[in-house]
Design an enzyme around this catalytic site. Sequence first.
Site, PDB file in Angstrom:
ATOM      1  N   ASP A   1      -4.556  -5.749  -8.106  1.00 49.59           N
ATOM      2  CA  ASP A   1      -5.019  -5.248  -6.506  1.00 49.59           C
ATOM      3  C   ASP A   1      -5.288  -3.807  -6.704  1.00 49.59           C
ATOM      4  OD1 ASP A   1      -5.124  -5.304  -3.877  1.00 49.59           O
ATOM      5  OD2 ASP A   1      -3.195  -6.006  -3.446  1.00 49.59           O
TER       6      ASP A   1
ATOM      7  N   HIS B   1       0.976  -1.214  -0.086  1.00 47.14           N
ATOM      8  CA  HIS B   1       0.244   0.125  -0.031  1.00 47.14           C
ATOM      9  C   HIS B   1       1.056   1.248  -0.117  1.00 47.14           C
ATOM     10  CE1 HIS B   1      -2.729  -2.940   1.598  1.00 47.14           C
ATOM     11  NE2 HIS B   1      -3.716  -2.466   1.068  1.00 47.14           N
TER      12      HIS B   1
END
Length: 525
Positions: free
Chosen positions: A255, A185
Amino acid sequence: MSEAPHVTDPARVVIEALRLDRWSVDEVDQRARSALAVGVGGFVLFGGDAGAVQRLCGELRAAAGRPIWLAADLERGAGQQFAGCSELPPPAALAAHPDPLSAARFAAGLTGREARGLGLNWVLAPVLDLDVEPDNPIVATRSFGSDPEQVTALARAWIDACQAEGVAACAKHFPGHGRTRTDSHMELPVVDAPAALLAHDLAPFRGVADRVASVMPGHVAYPALGAAGPATRSPAIVTDLLRRQLGFGGLVATDAMIMSGFGSNLAIGAVEAIRAGCDVLLYPEDVEGAIRALKDAAERDPKLDARLRESIDRSDALLARLEVRDAGGGFWQGGTSGPPSEADAPLHLATSTILDRSSDALRRWDPRQDTELWIASDDPPAQEATLRNEFGAAFARELQVAGWRLVGAGKPGPERGSPASSAVRDSARSASTGAVPAQRIVLLEATPRGWKGRGGLSPEVVTSVREALETARLAFAIVFGHPRILEELGREGACAWAVEPIMERAAARWLDRVVSRGSDSVHPR
Protein backbone atom coordinates in the site's frame (compact mmCIF):
# COMPACT_ATOMS: atom_id res chain seq x y z
CA MET A 1 42.11 -6.37 -7.18
CA SER A 2 38.77 -8.17 -7.44
CA GLU A 3 35.75 -6.43 -8.93
CA ALA A 4 32.84 -5.47 -6.71
CA PRO A 5 29.94 -7.90 -7.05
CA HIS A 6 27.15 -6.85 -9.39
CA VAL A 7 24.14 -5.50 -7.49
CA THR A 8 20.65 -5.43 -8.96
CA ASP A 9 19.36 -1.93 -9.63
CA PRO A 10 16.51 -1.57 -7.10
CA ALA A 11 14.87 1.44 -8.81
CA ARG A 12 12.67 -0.90 -10.84
CA VAL A 13 10.75 -1.98 -7.72
CA VAL A 14 9.80 1.61 -6.81
CA ILE A 15 6.63 3.29 -8.09
CA GLU A 16 6.48 7.10 -7.99
CA ALA A 17 3.24 9.07 -7.55
CA LEU A 18 2.15 11.82 -9.93
CA ARG A 19 -0.57 13.97 -8.35
CA LEU A 20 -2.32 15.88 -11.08
CA ASP A 21 -5.02 16.63 -8.50
CA ARG A 22 -2.63 18.63 -6.25
CA TRP A 23 0.52 19.55 -8.11
CA SER A 24 1.16 22.06 -10.87
CA VAL A 25 1.95 20.90 -14.39
CA ASP A 26 5.56 21.93 -13.85
CA GLU A 27 5.86 19.90 -10.63
CA VAL A 28 4.33 16.82 -12.24
CA ASP A 29 6.77 17.17 -15.15
CA GLN A 30 9.76 17.66 -12.87
CA ARG A 31 8.88 14.66 -10.67
CA ALA A 32 8.26 12.47 -13.70
CA ARG A 33 11.62 13.41 -15.26
CA SER A 34 13.50 12.83 -12.01
CA ALA A 35 11.86 9.45 -11.46
CA LEU A 36 12.53 8.29 -15.01
CA ALA A 37 16.15 9.43 -14.70
CA VAL A 38 16.72 7.09 -11.76
CA GLY A 39 14.88 4.23 -13.51
CA VAL A 40 11.71 3.70 -11.49
CA GLY A 41 9.38 0.84 -12.30
CA GLY A 42 6.42 3.08 -13.03
CA PHE A 43 3.92 5.59 -11.70
CA VAL A 44 0.62 5.76 -9.85
CA LEU A 45 -1.54 8.65 -11.09
CA PHE A 46 -4.04 10.74 -9.18
CA GLY A 47 -6.53 13.15 -10.76
CA GLY A 48 -6.45 15.20 -13.92
CA ASP A 49 -8.42 15.51 -17.11
CA ALA A 50 -8.71 12.32 -19.17
CA GLY A 51 -7.09 13.89 -22.22
CA ALA A 52 -4.14 15.17 -20.22
CA VAL A 53 -3.72 11.80 -18.51
CA GLN A 54 -3.77 9.98 -21.83
CA ARG A 55 -1.07 12.28 -23.20
CA LEU A 56 1.00 11.93 -20.02
CA CYS A 57 0.85 8.13 -20.12
CA GLY A 58 2.04 8.14 -23.72
CA GLU A 59 4.90 10.48 -22.87
CA LEU A 60 5.95 8.39 -19.87
CA ARG A 61 6.00 5.20 -21.90
CA ALA A 62 8.03 6.82 -24.66
CA ALA A 63 10.51 8.41 -22.25
CA ALA A 64 11.00 5.18 -20.29
CA GLY A 65 11.85 3.22 -23.45
CA ARG A 66 10.65 0.01 -21.78
CA PRO A 67 7.42 -1.35 -20.27
CA ILE A 68 6.52 0.42 -17.02
CA TRP A 69 3.62 0.27 -14.60
CA LEU A 70 1.00 3.00 -14.97
CA ALA A 71 -1.51 2.57 -12.18
CA ALA A 72 -4.46 4.28 -10.52
CA ASP A 73 -6.95 3.67 -7.70
CA LEU A 74 -10.17 3.01 -9.62
CA GLU A 75 -12.48 1.26 -7.17
CA ARG A 76 -15.43 3.36 -8.40
CA GLY A 77 -14.51 3.50 -12.07
CA ALA A 78 -12.00 5.62 -13.96
CA GLY A 79 -14.11 8.67 -13.13
CA GLN A 80 -13.06 8.30 -9.49
CA GLN A 81 -9.77 9.88 -10.54
CA PHE A 82 -10.02 11.30 -14.03
CA ALA A 83 -12.46 13.94 -15.25
CA GLY A 84 -14.29 12.85 -18.39
CA CYS A 85 -14.29 9.15 -17.52
CA SER A 86 -17.18 7.09 -16.20
CA GLU A 87 -18.13 7.29 -12.54
CA LEU A 88 -19.51 4.09 -11.06
CA PRO A 89 -21.15 3.00 -7.80
CA PRO A 90 -18.85 1.61 -5.09
CA PRO A 91 -18.61 -2.14 -4.46
CA ALA A 92 -21.24 -2.15 -1.69
CA ALA A 93 -23.73 -0.62 -4.13
CA LEU A 94 -22.90 -3.19 -6.81
CA ALA A 95 -23.62 -5.90 -4.24
CA ALA A 96 -27.04 -4.30 -3.58
CA HIS A 97 -27.98 -4.36 -7.27
CA PRO A 98 -30.79 -6.81 -8.22
CA ASP A 99 -28.21 -8.71 -10.33
CA PRO A 100 -24.94 -8.15 -8.46
CA LEU A 101 -22.76 -10.43 -10.57
CA SER A 102 -23.80 -8.69 -13.79
CA ALA A 103 -23.33 -5.31 -12.12
CA ALA A 104 -19.81 -6.24 -10.99
CA ARG A 105 -18.87 -7.53 -14.44
CA PHE A 106 -20.17 -4.41 -16.18
CA ALA A 107 -18.44 -2.04 -13.75
CA ALA A 108 -15.13 -3.88 -13.97
CA GLY A 109 -15.24 -4.21 -17.74
CA LEU A 110 -15.92 -0.51 -18.24
CA THR A 111 -13.22 0.38 -15.72
CA GLY A 112 -10.69 -1.82 -17.50
CA ARG A 113 -11.56 -0.47 -20.94
CA GLU A 114 -11.31 3.15 -19.89
CA ALA A 115 -8.11 2.55 -17.96
CA ARG A 116 -6.52 0.87 -20.95
CA GLY A 117 -7.72 3.63 -23.24
CA LEU A 118 -5.97 6.18 -21.05
CA GLY A 119 -2.75 4.20 -21.30
CA LEU A 120 -2.92 2.67 -17.83
CA ASN A 121 -2.12 -1.00 -17.34
CA TRP A 122 -2.77 -1.50 -13.62
CA VAL A 123 -6.05 -0.94 -11.79
CA LEU A 124 -5.57 -0.85 -8.01
CA ALA A 125 -8.88 -2.55 -7.25
CA PRO A 126 -10.96 -4.35 -6.06
CA VAL A 127 -11.12 -4.25 -2.26
CA LEU A 128 -11.63 -7.74 -0.83
CA ASP A 129 -11.92 -6.68 2.82
CA LEU A 130 -15.07 -7.82 4.62
CA ASP A 131 -17.45 -5.16 5.94
CA VAL A 132 -17.65 -6.60 9.46
CA GLU A 133 -16.74 -3.65 11.72
CA PRO A 134 -19.13 -0.66 11.89
CA ASP A 135 -16.40 1.53 13.39
CA ASN A 136 -13.99 0.85 10.54
CA PRO A 137 -13.14 4.27 9.08
CA ILE A 138 -11.89 3.25 5.63
CA VAL A 139 -13.64 0.06 4.43
CA ALA A 140 -17.48 0.24 4.65
CA THR A 141 -18.86 0.91 1.14
CA ARG A 142 -15.52 0.00 -0.46
CA SER A 143 -16.33 -3.64 0.39
CA PHE A 144 -18.63 -6.03 -1.46
CA GLY A 145 -20.14 -6.98 1.91
CA SER A 146 -19.73 -9.04 5.06
CA ASP A 147 -20.38 -12.53 3.65
CA PRO A 148 -17.09 -14.09 2.47
CA GLU A 149 -18.87 -16.23 -0.13
CA GLN A 150 -20.61 -13.23 -1.67
CA VAL A 151 -17.44 -11.15 -1.59
CA THR A 152 -15.49 -13.97 -3.23
CA ALA A 153 -18.04 -14.44 -6.02
CA LEU A 154 -18.26 -10.72 -6.79
CA ALA A 155 -14.48 -10.27 -6.56
CA ARG A 156 -13.88 -13.12 -9.01
CA ALA A 157 -16.40 -11.64 -11.43
CA TRP A 158 -14.88 -8.16 -11.10
CA ILE A 159 -11.30 -9.34 -11.52
CA ASP A 160 -12.05 -11.53 -14.54
CA ALA A 161 -13.96 -8.76 -16.33
CA CYS A 162 -11.33 -6.12 -15.60
CA GLN A 163 -8.35 -8.25 -16.62
CA ALA A 164 -10.13 -9.38 -19.79
CA GLU A 165 -9.64 -5.80 -20.97
CA GLY A 166 -5.86 -6.13 -20.83
CA VAL A 167 -5.05 -4.49 -17.50
CA ALA A 168 -3.90 -5.99 -14.22
CA ALA A 169 -6.25 -5.94 -11.23
CA CYS A 170 -5.15 -5.80 -7.58
CA ALA A 171 -6.82 -7.56 -4.63
CA LYS A 172 -6.50 -5.46 -1.48
CA HIS A 173 -5.82 -5.28 1.49
CA PHE A 174 -4.38 -8.71 2.36
CA PRO A 175 -5.10 -10.52 4.66
CA GLY A 176 -8.13 -8.31 5.42
CA HIS A 177 -8.56 -4.72 6.64
CA GLY A 178 -12.20 -5.17 7.63
CA ARG A 179 -11.75 -5.61 11.39
CA THR A 180 -9.68 -2.49 12.00
CA ARG A 181 -11.06 0.41 14.02
CA THR A 182 -8.31 2.86 13.19
CA ASP A 183 -7.10 4.26 9.89
CA SER A 184 -3.82 2.89 8.53
CA HIS A 185 -3.26 6.25 6.84
CA MET A 186 -2.94 7.76 10.33
CA GLU A 187 -1.49 4.95 12.47
CA LEU A 188 -0.79 1.23 12.55
CA PRO A 189 -4.04 -0.66 13.29
CA VAL A 190 -3.69 -3.84 15.33
CA VAL A 191 -6.24 -6.63 14.81
CA ASP A 192 -6.24 -8.84 17.90
CA ALA A 193 -8.69 -11.39 16.49
CA PRO A 194 -7.75 -15.09 16.75
CA ALA A 195 -6.34 -16.89 13.73
CA ALA A 196 -9.57 -18.88 13.22
CA LEU A 197 -11.58 -15.67 12.79
CA LEU A 198 -8.95 -14.14 10.53
CA ALA A 199 -9.19 -17.22 8.30
CA HIS A 200 -12.81 -16.15 7.72
CA ASP A 201 -11.57 -12.78 6.44
CA LEU A 202 -8.95 -14.49 4.31
CA ALA A 203 -11.48 -16.48 2.26
CA PRO A 204 -11.95 -13.93 -0.59
CA PHE A 205 -8.19 -13.68 -1.12
CA ARG A 206 -7.94 -17.46 -1.21
CA GLY A 207 -10.74 -17.48 -3.76
CA VAL A 208 -8.96 -15.16 -6.21
CA ALA A 209 -5.35 -16.25 -5.70
CA ASP A 210 -5.48 -18.33 -8.88
CA ARG A 211 -6.52 -15.44 -11.14
CA VAL A 212 -5.71 -11.96 -9.87
CA ALA A 213 -2.55 -10.36 -11.26
CA SER A 214 -1.53 -8.61 -8.05
CA VAL A 215 -2.24 -8.45 -4.33
CA MET A 216 -1.75 -5.52 -1.96
CA PRO A 217 -1.06 -6.28 1.73
CA GLY A 218 -2.35 -3.75 4.23
CA HIS A 219 -0.42 -1.70 6.75
CA VAL A 220 -2.07 -3.62 9.60
CA ALA A 221 -0.65 -5.80 12.39
CA TYR A 222 -2.05 -9.30 13.01
CA PRO A 223 -0.36 -10.81 16.07
CA ALA A 224 -2.27 -14.10 15.74
CA LEU A 225 -0.79 -14.55 12.25
CA GLY A 226 2.76 -13.72 13.32
CA ALA A 227 2.74 -10.08 12.25
CA ALA A 228 3.48 -7.79 15.17
CA GLY A 229 4.12 -4.97 12.71
CA PRO A 230 2.51 -4.07 9.39
CA ALA A 231 1.61 -7.03 7.18
CA THR A 232 3.40 -5.24 4.34
CA ARG A 233 6.69 -5.86 6.11
CA SER A 234 5.93 -9.33 7.52
CA PRO A 235 7.41 -12.52 5.97
CA ALA A 236 4.77 -14.48 7.90
CA ILE A 237 2.05 -12.70 5.94
CA VAL A 238 3.57 -12.16 2.50
CA THR A 239 5.85 -15.17 2.05
CA ASP A 240 4.39 -17.84 4.34
CA LEU A 241 0.67 -17.09 4.12
CA LEU A 242 0.19 -15.48 0.71
CA ARG A 243 2.90 -17.20 -1.31
CA ARG A 244 3.17 -20.63 0.28
CA GLN A 245 -0.22 -21.35 1.81
CA LEU A 246 -2.41 -19.60 -0.78
CA GLY A 247 -0.06 -20.39 -3.65
CA PHE A 248 -0.14 -16.88 -5.08
CA GLY A 249 2.44 -16.38 -7.81
CA GLY A 250 1.62 -12.89 -9.03
CA LEU A 251 2.87 -9.43 -8.12
CA VAL A 252 2.76 -8.23 -4.50
CA ALA A 253 2.61 -4.45 -4.06
CA THR A 254 2.73 -2.45 -0.86
CA ASP A 255 0.00 0.00 0.00
CA ALA A 256 1.18 3.61 -0.24
CA MET A 257 4.35 4.03 1.80
CA ILE A 258 3.41 7.60 2.75
CA MET A 259 0.75 6.15 5.09
CA SER A 260 1.66 6.25 8.77
CA GLY A 261 0.78 2.59 9.22
CA PHE A 262 3.79 1.63 7.11
CA GLY A 263 6.21 3.24 9.58
CA SER A 264 8.22 6.41 9.74
CA ASN A 265 11.65 5.04 8.81
CA LEU A 266 11.62 4.83 5.02
CA ALA A 267 14.98 3.08 4.68
CA ILE A 268 14.18 0.30 7.14
CA GLY A 269 10.64 -0.08 5.86
CA ALA A 270 11.64 -0.36 2.20
CA VAL A 271 14.20 -3.08 2.93
CA GLU A 272 11.86 -5.00 5.23
CA ALA A 273 9.02 -4.93 2.69
CA ILE A 274 11.23 -6.46 0.00
CA ARG A 275 12.63 -9.03 2.42
CA ALA A 276 9.06 -9.93 3.44
CA GLY A 277 8.24 -10.80 -0.16
CA CYS A 278 6.77 -7.62 -1.65
CA ASP A 279 7.75 -6.98 -5.26
CA VAL A 280 6.80 -3.34 -5.72
CA LEU A 281 6.98 -0.34 -3.38
CA LEU A 282 4.17 2.13 -4.02
CA TYR A 283 4.39 5.85 -3.42
CA PRO A 284 7.33 6.40 -1.04
CA GLU A 285 7.75 9.94 0.24
CA ASP A 286 11.32 9.98 -1.06
CA VAL A 287 11.85 7.85 -4.16
CA GLU A 288 15.61 8.32 -4.33
CA GLY A 289 15.92 7.66 -0.60
CA ALA A 290 14.10 4.35 -0.94
CA ILE A 291 16.28 3.32 -3.88
CA ARG A 292 19.45 4.28 -2.04
CA ALA A 293 18.43 2.28 1.05
CA LEU A 294 17.71 -0.81 -1.03
CA LYS A 295 20.97 -0.56 -2.94
CA ASP A 296 23.06 -0.11 0.19
CA ALA A 297 21.39 -3.10 1.85
CA ALA A 298 21.67 -5.29 -1.27
CA GLU A 299 25.42 -4.61 -1.48
CA ARG A 300 25.79 -6.08 2.00
CA ASP A 301 23.28 -8.92 1.62
CA PRO A 302 23.28 -11.25 -1.43
CA LYS A 303 19.90 -12.69 -0.33
CA LEU A 304 18.28 -9.27 -0.57
CA ASP A 305 19.91 -8.74 -3.97
CA ALA A 306 18.43 -12.05 -5.12
CA ARG A 307 15.01 -10.99 -3.81
CA LEU A 308 15.20 -7.76 -5.81
CA ARG A 309 16.08 -9.71 -8.95
CA GLU A 310 13.17 -12.08 -8.33
CA SER A 311 10.75 -9.17 -7.94
CA ILE A 312 11.95 -7.40 -11.07
CA ASP A 313 11.71 -10.60 -13.11
CA ARG A 314 8.17 -11.21 -11.87
CA SER A 315 7.19 -7.64 -12.69
CA ASP A 316 8.76 -7.78 -16.16
CA ALA A 317 7.02 -11.06 -16.97
CA LEU A 318 3.60 -9.65 -16.10
CA LEU A 319 4.26 -6.42 -17.97
CA ALA A 320 5.30 -8.40 -21.05
CA ARG A 321 1.99 -10.24 -21.07
CA LEU A 322 0.07 -6.96 -20.79
CA GLU A 323 2.16 -5.22 -23.44
CA VAL A 324 1.00 -7.72 -26.05
CA ARG A 325 -2.13 -5.57 -26.29
CA ASP A 326 -1.90 -2.14 -27.89
CA ALA A 327 -2.32 0.53 -25.21
CA GLY A 328 -4.67 2.66 -27.30
CA GLY A 329 -6.14 0.66 -30.16
CA GLY A 330 -9.78 -0.32 -29.97
CA PHE A 331 -10.45 1.28 -26.63
CA TRP A 332 -12.00 4.48 -25.35
CA GLN A 333 -10.11 7.53 -26.58
CA GLY A 334 -11.45 10.28 -24.33
CA GLY A 335 -14.25 12.81 -24.57
CA THR A 336 -17.16 10.52 -23.66
CA SER A 337 -18.02 8.20 -20.82
CA GLY A 338 -17.36 5.17 -22.98
CA PRO A 339 -18.46 3.59 -26.26
CA PRO A 340 -21.84 4.92 -27.44
CA SER A 341 -23.74 1.86 -26.26
CA GLU A 342 -22.36 2.35 -22.74
CA ALA A 343 -22.71 6.12 -22.43
CA ASP A 344 -25.91 5.98 -20.35
CA ALA A 345 -25.35 2.59 -18.76
CA PRO A 346 -23.46 3.81 -15.64
CA LEU A 347 -26.39 6.04 -14.63
CA HIS A 348 -28.89 3.22 -15.15
CA LEU A 349 -26.64 0.95 -13.10
CA ALA A 350 -26.32 3.53 -10.32
CA THR A 351 -30.07 4.16 -10.17
CA SER A 352 -30.68 0.44 -9.71
CA THR A 353 -28.45 0.36 -6.63
CA ILE A 354 -30.31 2.99 -4.57
CA LEU A 355 -31.36 1.29 -1.35
CA ASP A 356 -34.86 2.16 -0.10
CA ARG A 357 -35.17 2.15 3.69
CA SER A 358 -38.38 4.23 3.85
CA SER A 359 -42.04 3.50 4.55
CA ASP A 360 -44.81 5.71 3.23
CA ALA A 361 -43.28 9.17 3.74
CA LEU A 362 -42.61 9.67 0.04
CA ARG A 363 -46.14 8.65 -0.92
CA ARG A 364 -47.33 11.88 0.70
CA TRP A 365 -44.79 14.05 -1.12
CA ASP A 366 -46.01 16.63 -3.61
CA PRO A 367 -43.30 17.57 -6.16
CA ARG A 368 -45.48 20.49 -7.31
CA GLN A 369 -44.95 22.19 -3.95
CA ASP A 370 -41.74 23.76 -2.64
CA THR A 371 -39.18 21.24 -1.43
CA GLU A 372 -36.37 22.55 0.70
CA LEU A 373 -32.95 21.03 0.00
CA TRP A 374 -30.71 20.79 3.07
CA ILE A 375 -27.06 19.81 2.52
CA ALA A 376 -24.91 18.26 5.26
CA SER A 377 -21.42 16.79 5.35
CA ASP A 378 -19.52 14.51 7.68
CA ASP A 379 -16.50 14.37 5.36
CA PRO A 380 -13.21 16.28 5.52
CA PRO A 381 -12.45 18.77 2.75
CA ALA A 382 -12.39 17.09 -0.65
CA GLN A 383 -9.08 15.64 -1.75
CA GLU A 384 -10.02 13.46 -4.71
CA ALA A 385 -10.39 14.93 -8.16
CA THR A 386 -13.98 13.81 -8.52
CA LEU A 387 -15.04 15.75 -5.43
CA ARG A 388 -14.33 19.14 -6.92
CA ASN A 389 -18.02 19.12 -7.92
CA GLU A 390 -20.06 20.76 -5.18
CA PHE A 391 -22.08 18.21 -3.26
CA GLY A 392 -25.82 18.53 -3.92
CA ALA A 393 -25.56 20.45 -7.19
CA ALA A 394 -26.03 17.43 -9.49
CA PHE A 395 -28.95 16.22 -7.37
CA ALA A 396 -30.65 19.62 -7.55
CA ARG A 397 -30.18 19.94 -11.31
CA GLU A 398 -31.63 16.50 -11.95
CA LEU A 399 -34.77 17.20 -9.94
CA GLN A 400 -35.24 20.62 -11.50
CA VAL A 401 -35.11 19.07 -14.96
CA ALA A 402 -37.87 16.74 -13.74
CA GLY A 403 -39.94 19.79 -12.77
CA TRP A 404 -39.42 19.91 -9.01
CA ARG A 405 -39.69 23.22 -7.17
CA LEU A 406 -36.54 23.36 -5.02
CA VAL A 407 -35.78 25.89 -2.33
CA GLY A 408 -32.28 26.32 -0.87
CA ALA A 409 -32.15 26.48 2.93
CA GLY A 410 -29.84 28.92 4.67
CA LYS A 411 -28.73 27.57 8.02
CA PRO A 412 -24.99 26.73 8.06
CA GLY A 413 -23.95 23.23 8.98
CA PRO A 414 -21.59 22.23 11.83
CA GLU A 415 -18.60 21.25 9.71
CA ARG A 416 -17.64 21.71 6.09
CA GLY A 417 -21.14 21.30 4.71
CA SER A 418 -23.91 23.84 4.68
CA PRO A 419 -27.63 23.30 4.25
CA ALA A 420 -27.53 25.25 1.01
CA SER A 421 -24.34 25.13 -0.97
CA SER A 422 -23.73 28.00 -3.37
CA ALA A 423 -24.21 25.85 -6.47
CA VAL A 424 -27.55 24.63 -5.14
CA ARG A 425 -28.62 28.15 -4.15
CA ASP A 426 -27.69 29.48 -7.57
CA SER A 427 -29.90 26.95 -9.30
CA ALA A 428 -32.78 26.92 -6.81
CA ARG A 429 -35.12 29.62 -5.59
CA SER A 430 -34.12 31.16 -2.27
CA ALA A 431 -36.33 30.63 0.75
CA SER A 432 -38.43 33.74 1.24
CA THR A 433 -39.52 33.17 4.83
CA GLY A 434 -38.29 31.47 7.95
CA ALA A 435 -41.43 29.35 8.22
CA VAL A 436 -41.18 25.63 8.94
CA PRO A 437 -40.93 23.96 5.51
CA ALA A 438 -43.67 21.60 4.46
CA GLN A 439 -41.18 19.31 2.67
CA ARG A 440 -37.45 18.93 3.25
CA ILE A 441 -34.88 16.61 1.71
CA VAL A 442 -31.66 16.17 3.68
CA LEU A 443 -28.61 15.08 1.70
CA LEU A 444 -25.76 13.78 3.86
CA GLU A 445 -22.29 12.88 2.59
CA ALA A 446 -20.61 10.43 4.95
CA THR A 447 -18.09 8.31 3.08
CA PRO A 448 -15.06 6.21 4.08
CA ARG A 449 -11.88 8.26 3.49
CA GLY A 450 -8.24 8.12 4.38
CA TRP A 451 -7.29 10.47 7.20
CA LYS A 452 -10.94 10.89 8.23
CA GLY A 453 -10.33 8.83 11.36
CA ARG A 454 -13.82 7.47 12.10
CA GLY A 455 -16.44 5.15 10.66
CA GLY A 456 -19.58 6.73 12.11
CA LEU A 457 -20.87 10.28 12.18
CA SER A 458 -19.53 13.02 14.42
CA PRO A 459 -21.91 13.91 17.28
CA GLU A 460 -22.32 17.41 15.84
CA VAL A 461 -23.50 16.06 12.50
CA VAL A 462 -25.93 13.64 14.17
CA THR A 463 -27.47 16.50 16.15
CA SER A 464 -27.65 18.82 13.16
CA VAL A 465 -29.16 16.29 10.76
CA ARG A 466 -31.69 15.03 13.27
CA GLU A 467 -32.78 18.61 13.91
CA ALA A 468 -33.16 19.20 10.17
CA LEU A 469 -35.32 16.09 9.85
CA GLU A 470 -37.45 16.86 12.90
CA THR A 471 -38.20 20.52 12.13
CA ALA A 472 -39.96 19.97 8.81
CA ARG A 473 -43.53 18.79 8.44
CA LEU A 474 -42.40 16.12 6.00
CA ALA A 475 -38.71 15.17 5.78
CA PHE A 476 -36.65 12.55 4.02
CA ALA A 477 -32.94 11.69 4.32
CA ILE A 478 -30.69 10.42 1.56
CA VAL A 479 -27.31 9.21 2.79
CA PHE A 480 -24.36 9.15 0.44
CA GLY A 481 -22.48 6.55 2.44
CA HIS A 482 -23.20 3.26 4.21
CA PRO A 483 -26.79 2.23 5.14
CA ARG A 484 -25.59 2.04 8.77
CA ILE A 485 -25.67 5.84 8.78
CA LEU A 486 -29.47 5.77 8.59
CA GLU A 487 -29.51 3.43 11.58
CA GLU A 488 -27.19 5.78 13.45
CA LEU A 489 -29.56 8.65 12.74
CA GLY A 490 -32.52 6.52 13.77
CA ARG A 491 -34.41 7.57 10.63
CA GLU A 492 -35.89 6.02 7.55
CA GLY A 493 -34.53 7.15 4.23
CA ALA A 494 -32.53 6.02 1.24
CA CYS A 495 -28.90 5.08 0.72
CA ALA A 496 -27.03 6.38 -2.34
CA TRP A 497 -23.64 4.93 -1.31
CA ALA A 498 -21.08 7.51 -2.55
CA VAL A 499 -20.68 11.21 -3.32
CA GLU A 500 -19.87 11.07 -7.02
CA PRO A 501 -22.24 13.23 -9.09
CA ILE A 502 -23.51 10.08 -10.82
CA MET A 503 -24.83 8.84 -7.47
CA GLU A 504 -26.51 12.21 -6.85
CA ARG A 505 -28.19 12.01 -10.25
CA ALA A 506 -29.20 8.40 -9.58
CA ALA A 507 -30.69 9.33 -6.20
CA ALA A 508 -32.65 12.20 -7.76
CA ARG A 509 -34.03 9.97 -10.52
CA TRP A 510 -34.96 7.30 -8.01
CA LEU A 511 -36.68 9.86 -5.79
CA ASP A 512 -38.63 11.37 -8.66
CA ARG A 513 -39.77 7.93 -9.77
CA VAL A 514 -40.95 6.95 -6.31
CA VAL A 515 -42.71 10.23 -5.60
CA SER A 516 -44.30 10.51 -9.03
CA ARG A 517 -45.34 6.90 -9.54
CA GLY A 518 -45.33 5.35 -6.09
CA SER A 519 -42.68 3.20 -4.45
CA ASP A 520 -44.06 0.02 -6.02
CA SER A 521 -42.31 1.02 -9.24
CA VAL A 522 -38.91 0.50 -7.61
CA HIS A 523 -37.54 -2.98 -6.94
CA PRO A 524 -38.21 -3.93 -3.31
CA ARG A 525 -35.27 -4.13 -0.96
